[in-house]
Write a protein that holds these residues in place. Sequence first.
Motif, PDB file in Angstrom:
ATOM      1  N   UNK A 128       0.830  -1.206   0.000  1.00 25.91           N
ATOM      2  CA  UNK A 128       0.000   0.000   0.000  1.00 25.91           C
ATOM      3  C   UNK A 128       0.865   1.256   0.000  1.00 25.91           C
ATOM      4  N   UNK A 129       1.981   1.204   0.745  1.00 23.49           N
ATOM      5  CA  UNK A 129       2.885   2.352   0.800  1.00 23.49           C
ATOM      6  C   UNK A 129       3.515   2.605  -0.569  1.00 23.49           C
TER       7      UNK A 129
ATOM      8  N   UNK B 286      -5.568  -0.149   3.739  1.00 23.66           N
ATOM      9  CA  UNK B 286      -6.625  -1.157   3.821  1.00 23.66           C
ATOM     10  C   UNK B 286      -7.892  -0.508   4.387  1.00 23.66           C
ATOM     11  N   UNK B 287      -8.926  -0.393   3.565  1.00 24.44           N
ATOM     12  CA  UNK B 287     -10.153   0.302   3.969  1.00 24.44           C
ATOM     13  C   UNK B 287     -10.871  -0.445   5.091  1.00 24.44           C
ATOM     14  N   UNK B 288     -10.638  -1.726   5.200  1.00 20.73           N
ATOM     15  CA  UNK B 288     -11.316  -2.504   6.237  1.00 20.73           C
ATOM     16  C   UNK B 288     -10.885  -2.120   7.651  1.00 20.73           C
TER      17      UNK B 288
ATOM     18  N   UNK C 224     -16.628   1.670   0.481  1.00 25.95           N
ATOM     19  CA  UNK C 224     -16.434   1.094   1.822  1.00 25.95           C
ATOM     20  C   UNK C 224     -17.289  -0.168   1.986  1.00 25.95           C
ATOM     21  N   UNK C 225     -18.535  -0.116   1.541  1.00 19.13           N
ATOM     22  CA  UNK C 225     -19.450  -1.244   1.670  1.00 19.13           C
ATOM     23  C   UNK C 225     -18.970  -2.440   0.853  1.00 19.13           C
TER      24      UNK C 225
ATOM     25  N   UNK D  98     -14.411   6.493   7.796  1.00 23.44           N
ATOM     26  CA  UNK D  98     -13.738   6.497   6.498  1.00 23.44           C
ATOM     27  C   UNK D  98     -13.936   7.835   5.791  1.00 23.44           C
ATOM     28  N   UNK D  99     -15.163   8.331   5.765  1.00 29.85           N
ATOM     29  CA  UNK D  99     -15.467   9.615   5.126  1.00 29.85           C
ATOM     30  C   UNK D  99     -14.797  10.754   5.885  1.00 29.85           C
TER      31      UNK D  99
END
Length: 405
Positions: free
Chosen positions: A129-130, A297-299, A385-386, A307-308
């Motif tokens: 990710x970085x 990682x969005x989770x 996100x969902x 998140x928003x």
Amino acid sequence: MFYVGIDVAKEKHYVCILDDTKEIAIKPFWIYSDILGLRDLNTKLSELSLNNNDFIIGVESTGTFSEELYEYLSDADYKVILLNSYQTAKFRDFSTGRKIKNDSIDAYVIAELLSTGKYKESFISNNDYQSLKVLGRLKPSLMDKIKTIKREISTVVATVNPEITKVFPNIFTKTAIVIIKAYPTAVDISKATPQKLTKIFRHIKGNNFNDEKAKLLIELSKSSIYGGRACEARALMIRTNVKILELICQEKDEIEAQINSLLYNKIEEIDSSIENIKTIPGVSDKTISAVLGECGDIKRFPSVKSFIGYLGLYPTQYQSGNSMRVGRLAKRGIPIAKHALYMAAVASVIHNEQLRKIFRDKVSTGKSKKEALIIISKKLAAIIYSVFKYNKPYQPNRVFIPYKK
């Protein structure tokens, strides 16, 4: 428990250590920002306690300097808290009550903030990710350089060969660039023959440059308004800039290939939700790489609201008594990810039936188009996100269901 505040700098890190009573455990000190300095810090900490669990170490998130320090201390089994600089700045103003800032005070403030327990921990993405983040930020930088060089080339070409646009409306097509490199000015083209001009395209497949265009270009050059002033210098300037342009374009293509490799050969192995994200009409690889690179990682976010909030997709508010004022979009957040979602919102209004309806509804109620697009951006963030959380493809029938805050 000891609370260790470290103010990170390029050459020296300042350290302040507080004990359970929030008193200074040992005299504040500094260490060099190299491996010897980090070993010296480890030695001083071990003098206070041999149990690494007795320490909470706070480090401000300040880019590469804090990143290496965070990694070293984490690998040494210390509990390290990465703190946002905005958070520590606000706490410093509250703690000191004065507009004062220096390295020793900053280290003390970080340690004091840790001792209160009222801090919010920042996050460092894993290696893949970085890497995506680094390459994602490099690409816009190269794009800006490409635009700058193209402006420089256009300016000089408009002086030395203004008539070329009658044959090549876009002077940055593959065919036009070949001509400009070989014959930069109208003076150079006027001395050429149709055969010489068409000859340089023999190795280029798919071009439509023919004798008629060559003759027209030569005729236009012979009647050009350009008289030949500083011809050789301007020709050299064009050739040099074209070489630089080609090199940067080549590097940009390599970076895009690296981004795609990360996205589909490495990160996708960690999370298969990427393919599901692509099922959202209007969301492209560019959007996905920008959001994942900047957010990781969005989770890891406990809710869509967090998140928003991390993205900064919320308006500023000011309330006093009975008055309530809602301002512009917050400046805080992640600019690159916000811009990517905004551009995806523009595409979604064209390609996504459900989001297009929301856009039209908002505009019809008096919202400006920009405000409506920001609302679509926020909705897209909720959808992404969902999709990540439940690892399922895009479901259009769920767009109009309000997300849980």
